[in-house]
Design a protein around this motif. Structure first.
Motif, PDB file in Angstrom:
ATOM      1  N   ALA A  41      -0.776   4.920  -2.368  1.00 49.95           N
ATOM      2  CA  ALA A  41      -0.687   3.849  -3.365  1.00 49.95           C
ATOM      3  C   ALA A  41      -1.787   4.002  -4.414  1.00 49.95           C
ATOM      4  O   ALA A  41      -1.525   3.879  -5.621  1.00 49.95           O
ATOM      5  N   ARG A  42      -2.982   4.270  -3.966  1.00 52.27           N
ATOM      6  CA  ARG A  42      -4.099   4.457  -4.907  1.00 52.27           C
ATOM      7  C   ARG A  42      -3.848   5.653  -5.824  1.00 52.27           C
ATOM      8  O   ARG A  42      -4.077   5.587  -7.032  1.00 52.27           O
ATOM      9  N   ASN A  91       2.668  -6.116  -2.240  1.00 50.77           N
ATOM     10  CA  ASN A  91       2.160  -5.543  -3.472  1.00 50.77           C
ATOM     11  C   ASN A  91       0.995  -4.607  -3.166  1.00 50.77           C
ATOM     12  O   ASN A  91       0.475  -4.558  -2.049  1.00 50.77           O
ATOM     13  N   PHE A  92       0.609  -3.856  -4.174  1.00 51.48           N
ATOM     14  CA  PHE A  92      -0.460  -2.872  -4.062  1.00 51.48           C
ATOM     15  C   PHE A  92      -1.724  -3.487  -3.457  1.00 51.48           C
ATOM     16  O   PHE A  92      -2.327  -2.919  -2.548  1.00 51.48           O
ATOM     17  N   VAL A 144       5.053  -1.853  -2.653  1.00 50.23           N
ATOM     18  CA  VAL A 144       5.204  -0.860  -1.593  1.00 50.23           C
ATOM     19  C   VAL A 144       6.225  -1.415  -0.610  1.00 50.23           C
ATOM     20  O   VAL A 144       6.023  -2.473  -0.020  1.00 50.23           O
ATOM     21  N   HIS A 182       7.230   3.548  -2.951  1.00 49.01           N
ATOM     22  CA  HIS A 182       6.389   2.930  -3.972  1.00 49.01           C
ATOM     23  C   HIS A 182       7.228   2.730  -5.224  1.00 49.01           C
ATOM     24  O   HIS A 182       7.856   3.676  -5.711  1.00 49.01           O
ATOM     25  N   SER A 204      -0.970   4.870  -8.311  1.00 48.55           N
ATOM     26  CA  SER A 204      -1.403   3.904  -9.327  1.00 48.55           C
ATOM     27  C   SER A 204      -2.344   4.557 -10.328  1.00 48.55           C
ATOM     28  O   SER A 204      -2.256   4.287 -11.529  1.00 48.55           O
ATOM     29  N   HIS A 240       3.064  -2.829  -8.879  1.00 49.12           N
ATOM     30  CA  HIS A 240       3.230  -1.749  -7.908  1.00 49.12           C
ATOM     31  C   HIS A 240       3.581  -2.411  -6.583  1.00 49.12           C
ATOM     32  O   HIS A 240       2.766  -3.104  -5.991  1.00 49.12           O
TER      33      HIS A 240
END
Length: 179
Positions: A90-91, A166-167, A105, A138, A94, A103
């Motif tokens: 995710a990081r 969410n992120f 997931v 994602h 993004s 974002h």
């Protein structure tokens, strides 16, 4: 004892699907969970258990949650290492899309087959992207995302049993529970 992070799907969405945190903890303990922790009231649970199979953990929790609530609560479990990897993805994703506005997931019960992955990722366009990695999808929404080809609800239905966070929730839980 193994530790798992479980995500509950479709709770606290209206008057008939209420499942307060205290009841989640009680039901998780009834299923054999120990050292139970929750994070916000959206169905995020950390537990240790003598069970070593993700499928057995999910099944035991789903039985206990049904008994506690009277309705089915699909449950998706990850080991801390798996959730940490999802948060790292995710990081990374993004950072590669600094223009993103949202974002999400989607946490998946089962890894989708290659054909489904290709189909949902093909929905990506200049505004939005769908990236599937293992049991996580994602969805990165850019400016004007409503005009794009990616419909999060249609994507979720294509992927099978899933719940989304969410992120911020995903990375917060990974930082809090997976270190």
């Amino acid at each position: 004892m193994p530790t798992y992070v479980a995500f509950l799907r479709a709770i606290n969405l209206g008057p008939t699907r209420k499942f307060p945190k205290a009841e989640i903890v009680a039901a998780t303990e009834a299923a054999g969970g120990r050292d139970v922790l929750t994070h916000i009231n959206t169905g995020n649970v950390r537990l240790t258990t003598g069970m070593r199979s993700r499928a057995k953990v999910e099944a035991a929790l789903e039985r206990a949650y049904l008994e506690q609530t009277g309705f089915e609560v699909p449950t998706i479990a990850y080991t801390p290492a798996e959730l940490a990897a999802i948060a790292a993805d995710a990081r990374e994703l993004s950072a590669a899309r600094p223009d993103r506005q949202r974002h999400y997931v989607y946490l998946l019960k089962d890894e989708p087959d290659a054909e489904v992955v290709a189909e949902v990722e093909a929905r990506s366009d200049d505004l939005n992207a769908v990236v599937v990695r293992g049991r996580a999808a994602h969805i990165l929404m850019g400016p004007g995302y409503q005009a794009g080809n990616v419909d999060p609800f249609k994507t979720e239905r294509s992927l099978g049993v899933a719940t989304n966070r969410n992120f911020n929730v995903v990375v917060t839980l990974a930082d809090k529970w997976c270190s």
